[in-house]
Design a protein around this motif. Structure first.
Motif, PDB file in Angstrom:
ATOM      1  N   ILE A 298      46.416 -14.873   8.979  1.00  0.00           N
ATOM      2  CA  ILE A 298      45.744 -15.858   8.129  1.00  0.00           C
ATOM      3  C   ILE A 298      44.367 -16.138   8.721  1.00  0.00           C
TER       4      ILE A 298
ATOM      5  N   LEU B  53      42.052 -19.876   5.803  1.00  0.00           N
ATOM      6  CA  LEU B  53      42.763 -20.275   4.587  1.00  0.00           C
ATOM      7  C   LEU B  53      42.363 -21.685   4.149  1.00  0.00           C
TER       8      LEU B  53
ATOM      9  N   THR C 204      50.981 -23.741   3.355  1.00  0.00           N
ATOM     10  CA  THR C 204      50.671 -22.465   4.004  1.00  0.00           C
ATOM     11  C   THR C 204      51.753 -21.426   3.717  1.00  0.00           C
TER      12      THR C 204
ATOM     13  N   CYS D 227      51.470 -17.850   1.695  1.00  0.00           N
ATOM     14  CA  CYS D 227      51.883 -16.599   2.351  1.00  0.00           C
ATOM     15  C   CYS D 227      52.958 -15.866   1.552  1.00  0.00           C
TER      16      CYS D 227
ATOM     17  N   ALA E 131      45.786 -18.721  -2.895  1.00  0.00           N
ATOM     18  CA  ALA E 131      44.885 -19.337  -1.922  1.00  0.00           C
ATOM     19  C   ALA E 131      43.616 -19.795  -2.631  1.00  0.00           C
TER      20      ALA E 131
ATOM     21  N   VAL F 192      44.725 -13.822   3.511  1.00  0.00           N
ATOM     22  CA  VAL F 192      46.082 -13.862   4.062  1.00  0.00           C
ATOM     23  C   VAL F 192      46.695 -12.476   3.885  1.00  0.00           C
TER      24      VAL F 192
END
Length: 317
Positions: free
Chosen positions: A13, A16, A52, A56, A62, A67
């Motif tokens: 990451i 982000l 988060t 993912c 995002a 990512v």
């Protein structure tokens, strides 16, 4: 001349960002999970942990940054990411009206396994997760610990490269929590990389190879549990009054050393001090003040105290 291939991290990451209206949930987060690694993410409620994981695992897009999971970009290659991951959230994704076996078989069929293979996999996983005796019972009769084990079992019907665990032991009793920890360790030893969010400091201390502390959507510290404790430094003086129900005099005597904390269940009084504080001098001052104690000693800061020092709030705030 041969060269070793470069192995990408399990999760990478970079910068982000994720906003919900005017609320910034994640603010320039950088985080890397290596192959075969367990990384625990700690943070108070609202710190950006679940957001988060949602990014993912391709559940939400995002707002900025990049990512990559299992070597694939979650924005450009979401299908490839989904084929290589599994997610266990805070609430078990099970059908209460189906039996344990039927739940596992259902997930197997949804993942493309044939009927016989789904049945074989269900039997294997229910045995592995100590649920074989309850395989024929409806899930609505399961305890909380049994439901969490079954939820984890269905998440690995097809063994994932990367497993996301979002507060997987919330609400479990200590025995059930310990059982789930053993399962997570086994999965990691079998080659699954794991990103874990938790509000249990002991869980991070026991399971994780590294710990990442986030606050307001940013990483504020990372490292092993011991490294984070060293970073905060200092020692903790603990004093047990003769009468644990009356810690007041001990608190008064230690007040000049720093912020005093009383453990509600035991009555133990703790105060964080700089390294080198003379414990014998503290004992003499307690004696001079006429404060009777049964025990006095020092220890390194706990992970809970480290978290408090790094974020200024409790992990479940």
């Amino acid at each position: 001349m041969s060269t070793n291939p470069v192995v990408s991290p399990a999760i990478e990451i970079r910068g982000l960002v994720k906003r919900f209206g005017a609320t910034v949930a994640v603010d320039g987060l950088d985080l890397v999970v290596g192959r075969d690694e367990i990384v625990a993410v700690l943070g108070p409620n609202g710190a950006g942990k679940t957001t988060t994981i949602d990014v993912c695992s391709t559940l939400i897009p995002a707002g900025g940054g990049t990512v990559r999971v299992a070597g694939y970009d979650v924005s450009r290659e979401p299908a490839a990411v989904r084929q290589r991951i599994s997610v266990t959230g805070q609430f078990a994704a099970l059908d209460d009206e189906l039996t344990g076996t039927e739940n596992v078989e259902l997930f197997g069929r949804l993942l493309g396994l044939g009927r016989s293979e789904s049945r074989r996999r269900a039997s294997e996983l229910l045995e592995r997760f100590s649920l074989a005796d309850a395989a024929g019972r409806r899930v609505k009769t399961y305890s909380g610990g049994m439901r969490r084990r079954l939820d984890l079992a269905v998440s690995i019907v097809r063994p994932p490269e990367v497993l996301f665990l979002d507060e997987p032991t919330t609400g479990l009793d200590p025995r059930s929590r310990a059982e789930l920890w053993d399962i997570v360790r086994d999965l990691n030893e079998d080659g699954t990389s794991i990103l874990l969010t938790t509000q249990y400091l002991e869980e991070a201390d026991r399971l994780a190879h590294r710990i990442v502390v986030i606050d307001h959507g940013r990483v504020v510290a990372e490292g092993t549990a011991e490294a984070l404790k060293e970073r905060v430094g200092g020692s903790v003086i603990e004093v047990t009054p003769i009468d644990p129900a009356i810690p007041g005099p001990v608190c008064d005597a230690l007040a000049g050393l720093g912020q005093v904390v009383v453990e509600a269940e035991t009555g133990v009084v703790a105060v964080k001090v700089a390294d080198g504080v003379d414990v014998l001098a503290v004992a003499r001052s307690l004696d001079a003040a006429g404060v009777a104690v049964s025990e006095l000693g020092t220890r390194r800061p706990s992970l809970d105290e480290v978290f408090l020092a790094l974020t200024g709030t409790g992990v479940d705030a």
